[in-house]
Write an enzyme that holds these catalytic residues in place. Sequence first.
Site, PDB file in Angstrom:
ATOM      1  N   GLU A  21      23.938  43.647   8.598  1.00  0.00           N
ATOM      2  CA  GLU A  21      22.825  43.966   7.689  1.00  0.00           C
ATOM      3  C   GLU A  21      22.726  42.925   6.584  1.00  0.00           C
ATOM      4  O   GLU A  21      21.621  42.531   6.194  1.00  0.00           O
ATOM      5  CB  GLU A  21      23.042  45.346   7.050  1.00  0.00           C
ATOM      6  CG  GLU A  21      22.971  46.488   8.022  1.00  0.00           C
ATOM      7  CD  GLU A  21      23.229  47.810   7.333  1.00  0.00           C
ATOM      8  OE1 GLU A  21      22.268  48.583   7.200  1.00  0.00           O
ATOM      9  OE2 GLU A  21      24.389  48.055   6.918  1.00  0.00           O
ATOM     10  N   TYR A  53      -0.514  48.352 -11.708  1.00  0.00           N
ATOM     11  CA  TYR A  53       0.236  48.626 -10.487  1.00  0.00           C
ATOM     12  C   TYR A  53       0.442  47.397  -9.619  1.00  0.00           C
ATOM     13  O   TYR A  53       1.369  47.352  -8.814  1.00  0.00           O
ATOM     14  CB  TYR A  53      -0.351  49.791  -9.691  1.00  0.00           C
ATOM     15  CG  TYR A  53      -1.820  49.710  -9.381  1.00  0.00           C
ATOM     16  CD1 TYR A  53      -2.302  48.904  -8.358  1.00  0.00           C
ATOM     17  CD2 TYR A  53      -2.729  50.470 -10.117  1.00  0.00           C
ATOM     18  CE1 TYR A  53      -3.651  48.849  -8.071  1.00  0.00           C
ATOM     19  CE2 TYR A  53      -4.084  50.424  -9.828  1.00  0.00           C
ATOM     20  CZ  TYR A  53      -4.541  49.613  -8.804  1.00  0.00           C
ATOM     21  OH  TYR A  53      -5.873  49.550  -8.521  1.00  0.00           O
ATOM     22  N   VAL A  72      21.432  52.330  -0.136  1.00  0.00           N
ATOM     23  CA  VAL A  72      20.009  52.537  -0.406  1.00  0.00           C
ATOM     24  C   VAL A  72      19.854  53.281  -1.732  1.00  0.00           C
ATOM     25  O   VAL A  72      18.907  53.044  -2.480  1.00  0.00           O
ATOM     26  CB  VAL A  72      19.345  53.298   0.759  1.00  0.00           C
ATOM     27  CG1 VAL A  72      17.887  53.589   0.467  1.00  0.00           C
ATOM     28  CG2 VAL A  72      19.470  52.526   2.043  1.00  0.00           C
ATOM     29  N   GLU A  73      20.795  54.154  -2.047  1.00  0.00           N
ATOM     30  CA  GLU A  73      20.764  54.888  -3.316  1.00  0.00           C
ATOM     31  C   GLU A  73      20.785  53.921  -4.506  1.00  0.00           C
ATOM     32  O   GLU A  73      20.078  54.127  -5.505  1.00  0.00           O
ATOM     33  CB  GLU A  73      21.962  55.845  -3.412  1.00  0.00           C
ATOM     34  CG  GLU A  73      21.917  56.992  -2.435  1.00  0.00           C
ATOM     35  CD  GLU A  73      22.485  56.683  -1.044  1.00  0.00           C
ATOM     36  OE1 GLU A  73      22.762  57.651  -0.319  1.00  0.00           O
ATOM     37  OE2 GLU A  73      22.645  55.494  -0.668  1.00  0.00           O
ATOM     38  N   LYS A  98      14.460  53.124   5.197  1.00  0.00           N
ATOM     39  CA  LYS A  98      15.255  52.134   5.929  1.00  0.00           C
ATOM     40  C   LYS A  98      15.092  52.434   7.427  1.00  0.00           C
ATOM     41  O   LYS A  98      15.972  53.005   8.070  1.00  0.00           O
ATOM     42  CB  LYS A  98      16.726  52.214   5.489  1.00  0.00           C
ATOM     43  CG  LYS A  98      17.592  51.094   6.004  1.00  0.00           C
ATOM     44  CD  LYS A  98      19.002  51.195   5.418  1.00  0.00           C
ATOM     45  CE  LYS A  98      19.874  50.084   5.948  1.00  0.00           C
ATOM     46  NZ  LYS A  98      21.247  50.163   5.409  1.00  0.00           N
TER      47      LYS A  98
END
Length: 119
Positions: A21, A53, A72-73, A98
């Site tokens: 990864e 934005y 990912v957190e 993901k």
Amino acid sequence: MDRVALRGLKARGHHGVFPKEREEGQTFIVDIVLGLDTRPAAADDDLAKTVHYGIVAEEVVADVQGEPVNLVETLAERIARTCLKHDGVQEVEVCVHKPDAPITVPFDDVTVTITRSRV
């Protein structure tokens, strides 16, 4: 509280706990919902009184493309902090997808969703 949402922001990142990864990277998709009061901007039709934005989208993509993290957190937390730096934003919900996670069984998506606020 009003909401401004950006959905489906895509960027390549090198996040994850496995060497493959980190080396090859993968696509991450991010949805954010910004909580703010849009009444002042609407009353004066003034971009300076709301969140831009387009700029937020660019910053979120830069977070995904930035320094790799294991979880990912952790990436979701990084994105939330970025969004809350904008003056009018009082709250943010961040969902990081993901879809190419290294899972050995069939699946559609993996997501981590967090909500953070100034309070």
